[in-house]
Design an enzyme around this catalytic site. Structure first.
Site, short mmCIF file in Angstrom:
data_model
loop_
_atom_site.label_atom_id
_atom_site.label_comp_id
_atom_site.label_asym_id
_atom_site.label_seq_id
_atom_site.Cartn_x
_atom_site.Cartn_y
_atom_site.Cartn_z
N THR A 338 0.83 -1.21 0.00
CA THR A 338 0.00 0.00 0.00
C THR A 338 0.87 1.26 0.00
O THR A 338 0.62 2.21 -0.75
CB THR A 338 -0.93 0.02 1.23
OG1 THR A 338 -1.74 -1.15 1.24
CG2 THR A 338 -1.82 1.25 1.22
N TRP A 341 2.68 1.59 -3.34
CA TRP A 341 1.74 1.96 -4.40
C TRP A 341 1.49 3.47 -4.41
O TRP A 341 1.36 4.08 -5.47
CB TRP A 341 0.42 1.22 -4.20
CG TRP A 341 -0.64 1.60 -5.20
CD1 TRP A 341 -0.77 1.15 -6.48
CD2 TRP A 341 -1.74 2.51 -4.99
NE1 TRP A 341 -1.87 1.73 -7.08
CE2 TRP A 341 -2.47 2.56 -6.19
CE3 TRP A 341 -2.16 3.27 -3.91
CZ2 TRP A 341 -3.61 3.35 -6.33
CZ3 TRP A 341 -3.29 4.05 -4.04
CH2 TRP A 341 -4.00 4.09 -5.24
N HIS A 342 1.45 4.07 -3.22
CA HIS A 342 1.18 5.50 -3.15
C HIS A 342 2.34 6.35 -3.66
O HIS A 342 2.13 7.45 -4.16
CB HIS A 342 0.84 5.91 -1.72
CG HIS A 342 -0.59 5.68 -1.36
ND1 HIS A 342 -1.04 4.51 -0.79
CD2 HIS A 342 -1.69 6.47 -1.49
CE1 HIS A 342 -2.33 4.59 -0.59
NE2 HIS A 342 -2.77 5.76 -1.00
N GLY A 343 3.56 5.86 -3.52
CA GLY A 343 4.67 6.67 -3.98
C GLY A 343 6.00 5.95 -3.88
O GLY A 343 6.19 5.07 -3.04
N TYR A 494 -0.98 10.14 -7.51
CA TYR A 494 -0.81 8.72 -7.27
C TYR A 494 -1.44 7.88 -8.37
O TYR A 494 -1.20 6.71 -8.45
CB TYR A 494 -1.42 8.33 -5.92
CG TYR A 494 -0.88 9.18 -4.79
CD1 TYR A 494 0.48 9.25 -4.55
CD2 TYR A 494 -1.74 9.96 -4.03
CE1 TYR A 494 0.98 10.04 -3.54
CE2 TYR A 494 -1.24 10.75 -3.00
CZ TYR A 494 0.11 10.78 -2.78
OH TYR A 494 0.59 11.58 -1.78
#
Length: 494
Positions: A338, A341-343, A494
């Site tokens: 998670t 995935w965001h950055g 994102y």
């Protein structure tokens, strides 16, 4: 093209909806049966969505069309192999194991999708990791990521996996294109699963109730975004450099409010637009700031993302079926992914790890007597404190910036010359809006308040008053939009 621009609100969206409704209602006329036969309505939505996408980056649309076609081919091949029951024979010791031929095709499809995401978004950090561990000096080429690549990737994986599981059929190329490019959700979600979207393609119906609900949702979303989130964001953008402790804590609080009202406002707008087009999507936020644990927070925050991770990562890893120890490991894996995935940065990874550790610890102590007896206020204070500091990790793209800000917050770093104190930044307007933000994101979410609100809306007079208030807020939000120079949605990155 952002939703909160004059061009979108007063030009693109009204023209798009007028065209959509025209084609929709012509389909019901007997003499226009071919419109439905040739999927003119869906082709209209795809065309509108393409124009929306082209408005941002023209070149990306051609790559997107190729991407859609490849995803569709993978889905169709998986479906055919499943229907024909084709298998591979794999030798495992003394036994032969039969594996569906659809499995390697699904694996190839997912690898393609993940590779595309990594190629555009994570090449830089992978090169830095390689250089760190192997003392090399590889210079990675920087690529401009296609708009919405993270959300599109998750949608595409849902398409393939749902077909493999038999939860939904592959549909036609038009169905696949409609799902992936649908303009309200293409940039930043919510992540609607293929099995939920596909069921509505042929069944969607436009009625007054759904349209009214959609318009109301849009107006609430614009109010959240333009009145609250953008006002807080404008202040946060200016409060840099030499600031005092009170300003640093105030900015951190405003960011906590900004990210909620920004993304929940965006989700409301998407859901509302989809309602106006005959689609019903699940809520994406459910008052996360009243949570009594980090586990509960993630049931209320970005619900569509949490559901995606449960369906396609956590459950396939074994979920909680393989014992407590394996369950904890699975939770940590999910939250690390998670964060990544965001950055592509250490702050995002640490943000994910902290949330994962808190979830894992809460799982271990949830049935302990001392935890059950802990006052709700203490649980809430703990959950919001973790969330508060985790959002500061989320706000900064590198650890150095995060550390520097934390030092200011705790008085480790001080400045002799502070041009503007907290009184300058936090004037009466900001304080008033911050109080409104705190109340509406917490108190309004309490079950008793929610039940009272729903009962009140059953009375026609109170319902009308409610709609007048929401409409007034929408008009005010448009005035804020015209007079503001800050409007980007946080989650667009994102």
């Amino acid at each position: 093209m952002s939703f909160t621009t004059v061009t979108f609100i007063f030009v693109f969206f009204p023209i798009s909806m007028a065209l959509y409704y025209l084609v929709y209602f012509l389909e019901f006329k007997n003499k226009f049966k071919n419109l439905k036969k040739f999927r003119i309505l869906d082709l209209t939505v795809i065309a509108i969505s393409s124009i929306f996408y082209i408005w941002a980056i023209f070149d990306d649309i051609f790559r997107f069309y190729a991407y859609i076609f490849i995803v569709y081919l993978f889905g169709k091949i998986i479906e055919i192999l499943k229907q024909k029951n084709k298998h591979l024979v794999v030798y495992e010791g003394e036994r032969n194991k039969r594996i569906s031929l659809a499995v390697p095709i699904l694996a190839l499809g997912v690898i393609f999708l993940v590779y595309t995401l990594v190629h555009f978004k994570y090449t830089g950090i992978l090169a830095r990791l390689y250089n760190f561990f192997f003392k090399s000096d590889i210079v990675a080429k920087n690529y401009i990521a296609p708009l919405g690549i993270s959300f599109i990737t998750f949608s595409a994986i849902s398409y393939l996996v749902d077909i493999y599981r038999g939860d939904a059929k592959s549909g036609s190329l038009i169905d696949c294109a409609l799902y992936l490019i649908f303009f309200p959700k293409v940039v930043s979600g919510p992540i609607v699963l293929w099995k939920d979207f596909s069921n509505q393609i042929d069944e969607r119906k436009i009625n007054i109730d759904l349209m009214t609900r959609g318009i109301t949702k849009i107006m609430i979303g614009f109010s959240k975004k333009l009145i609250l989130a953008d006002t807080f964001g404008g202040l946060i953008a200016t409060a840099n450099g030499s600031i005092d402790i009170f300003t640093s804590w105030g900015v951190a609080l405003l960011y906590m409010l900004q990210i909620y009202f920004d993304f929940s406002g965006y989700s409301d707008i998407v859901i509302g637009m989809s309602n106006m087009m005959g689609y019903s999507f699940f809520e994406n936020f459910n008052f996360p700031y009243i949570s009594l644990s980090i586990t509960e927070f993630w049931r209320r925050w970005h619900i569509s993302l949490g559901r995606w991770f449960r369906e396609y990562i956590y459950f396939p890893l074994g979920g909680s079926r393989k014992g407590k120890k394996r369950s904890i490991i699975n939770i940590l894996i999910v939250f690390i992914i998670t964060g990544v995935w965001h950055g592509a940065g250490w702050t995002y990874m640490l943000w994910g790890m902290i949330n994962g550790i808190c979830n894992a610890v809460e799982r271990l102590v949830s049935k302990k007597n001392w935890y059950i007896k802990t006052p709700k206020f203490i649980k809430w204070l703990y959950a919001m404190s973790v969330t508060f500091f985790c959002w500061e990790l989320f706000r900064f793209s590198d650890m150095t910036s995060f550390k520097n800000w934390i030092k200011i917050m705790f008085g480790v770093t001080t400045f002799d010359n502070i041009p503007y104190t907290w009184q300058y930044y936090f004037d009466r307007r900001i304080i008033f809006l911050a109080i409104i933000g705190i109340i509406t994101s917490t108190v309004f979410g309490l079950p008793k308040i929610q039940n009272s609100y729903k009962k009140a809306l059953e009375k026609k007079s109170l319902y009308i008053i409610n709609q007048i208030i929401i409409t007034a807020m929408f008009v005010i939000s448009l005035l804020f939009m015209v007079n503001s120079n800050y409007s980007p949605f946080i989650y667009f990155q994102y």
